[in-house]
Enzyme design. Structure first.
Site, short mmCIF file in Angstrom:
data_model
loop_
_atom_site.label_atom_id
_atom_site.label_comp_id
_atom_site.label_asym_id
_atom_site.label_seq_id
_atom_site.Cartn_x
_atom_site.Cartn_y
_atom_site.Cartn_z
CE LYS A 173 -2.23 -0.07 3.78
NZ LYS A 173 -1.66 0.91 4.70
NE ARG A 210 -4.17 0.63 10.09
CZ ARG A 210 -3.07 1.09 9.53
NH1 ARG A 210 -3.06 2.24 8.92
NH2 ARG A 210 -1.97 0.38 9.57
NE ARG A 227 7.29 -2.73 6.03
CZ ARG A 227 6.03 -2.33 6.15
NH1 ARG A 227 5.30 -2.12 5.07
NH2 ARG A 227 5.51 -2.14 7.33
NE ARG A 262 6.53 0.41 10.13
CZ ARG A 262 5.36 0.50 9.53
NH1 ARG A 262 5.27 0.98 8.32
NH2 ARG A 262 4.27 0.09 10.14
NE ARG A 270 1.94 -3.15 11.69
CZ ARG A 270 2.96 -3.19 10.81
NH1 ARG A 270 4.06 -3.84 11.10
NH2 ARG A 270 2.87 -2.57 9.67
P1 AMP Z 1 1.04 1.87 9.00
O1 AMP Z 1 2.32 2.56 8.70
O2 AMP Z 1 -0.11 2.35 8.16
O3 AMP Z 1 1.17 0.36 8.99
O4 AMP Z 1 0.65 2.28 10.52
C1 AMP Z 1 1.50 1.98 11.60
C2 AMP Z 1 0.75 2.10 12.90
O5 AMP Z 1 0.25 3.43 13.07
C3 AMP Z 1 -0.47 1.20 13.03
O6 AMP Z 1 -0.14 -0.12 13.45
C4 AMP Z 1 -1.29 1.96 14.08
O7 AMP Z 1 -0.73 1.80 15.37
C5 AMP Z 1 -1.05 3.41 13.68
N1 AMP Z 1 -2.04 3.87 12.67
C6 AMP Z 1 -1.78 4.25 11.39
N2 AMP Z 1 -2.91 4.62 10.76
C7 AMP Z 1 -3.91 4.47 11.66
C8 AMP Z 1 -5.32 4.66 11.61
N3 AMP Z 1 -5.95 5.07 10.48
N4 AMP Z 1 -6.03 4.41 12.74
C9 AMP Z 1 -5.45 4.00 13.87
N5 AMP Z 1 -4.12 3.76 13.98
C10 AMP Z 1 -3.35 3.99 12.89
#
Ligand code: AMP
Length: 227
Positions: free
Chosen positions: A13, A88, A127, A160, A171
């Site tokens: 994504k 989300r 990754r 990460r 996750r």
């Molecule tokens: P990502 O980089 O999109 O995988 O996001 C990393 C982390 O940020 C997630 O595991 C959540 O802890 C937080 N996060 C990112 N976007 C959201 C969202 N839309 N709602 C809630 N938590 C988020």
């Protein structure tokens, strides 16, 4: 063009959001990137969200929606945007619809990138991410030119913090329970575009680009009409 990108962690994504940003000239808005930057910068927002992000849990909806509302008030989103990692949850989906209605804007597409769970786990394990510019690499399929170093800004690449195996499983569990219902939600609005996320980055992007271009031309038109 206003786009939402849906897809599990590891679906590609973020990579596709960047390609959409560059091709269509619209900013990528990644809530995950915003949260990680806030944590790295030690801001009050960072302190508030750290426990959720590092544990692989979702940040509360009200805070996340507020953040996106504020981001969408900036000048650079007037020509459009690609939302990466938001919404989300169903309350967040309702939140973005409310924000867009207030602004008098409509979504052009919700792109759902589909990848099997097996591929997701392997992708996340391999990754590597640039902590400075956010570029992502895959040690087998898309390694950096120079080992361990970002091609774009030469910063040392990192795993990460939330890409560790336990957190990845958490996750993915959160994704399946909270985010999968969004696919159904957006299916009802008929703006959903399903994209097969297995395969080469460029091929996947071509499929997304063609779908988005078709949508930009509007219903009832074909390539021949535009010739
Ligand atoms: P990502 O980089 O999109 O995988 O996001 C990393 C982390 O940020 C997630 O595991 C959540 O802890 C937080 N996060 C990112 N976007 C959201 C969202 N839309 N709602 C809630 N938590 C988020």
């Amino acid at each position: 063009m206003r786009i939402i990108l849906l897809g599990a962690p590891g679906s590609g994504k973020g990579t596709q959001a960047r390609l959409i940003q560059d091709h269509f000239g619209i900013p990528q808005i990644s809530t995950g990137d915003i949260f990680r930057k806030a944590i790295a910068d030690g801001t009050p927002l960072g302190a508030e969200v750290e426990k959720y992000v590092s544990g692989g849990a979702l940040v509360p909806d009200s805070l996340t929606i507020r953040l996106v509302r504020e981001r969408l008030s900036h000048e650079d989103v007037r020509r459009g945007f690609v939302l990466d990692g938001f919404p989300r949850t169903i309350p967040q989906a309702k939140g973005i619809e409310e924000i867009l209605a207030e602004l008098g804007w409509e979504l052009d597409a919700v792109v759902n990138i589909r990848v099997s769970e097996e591929v997701l786990v392997s992708r996340l394990a391999l990754r590597r991410t640039c902590p400075a510019c956010g570029m992502m690499y895959h040690m087998e399929n898309r390694p950096p030119v120079s080992e361990g170093e970002c091609d774009e800004c030469k910063t040392a690449l990192e795993v990460r913090a939330d890409d560790s195996e336990d957190t990845v499983r958490k996750r993915l569990g959160v994704y399946l329970s909270q985010t999968t219902p969004l696919v159904e939600y957006f299916e009802r609005t008929s703006r959903l575009v399903n994209i097969d996320g297995a395969g080469r980055v460029e091929e996947i992007f071509d499929n997304i680009r063609l779908e988005l271009e078709e949508r930009a031309r509007g219903p009832g038109t074909s390539i021949d009409d535009k010739a």
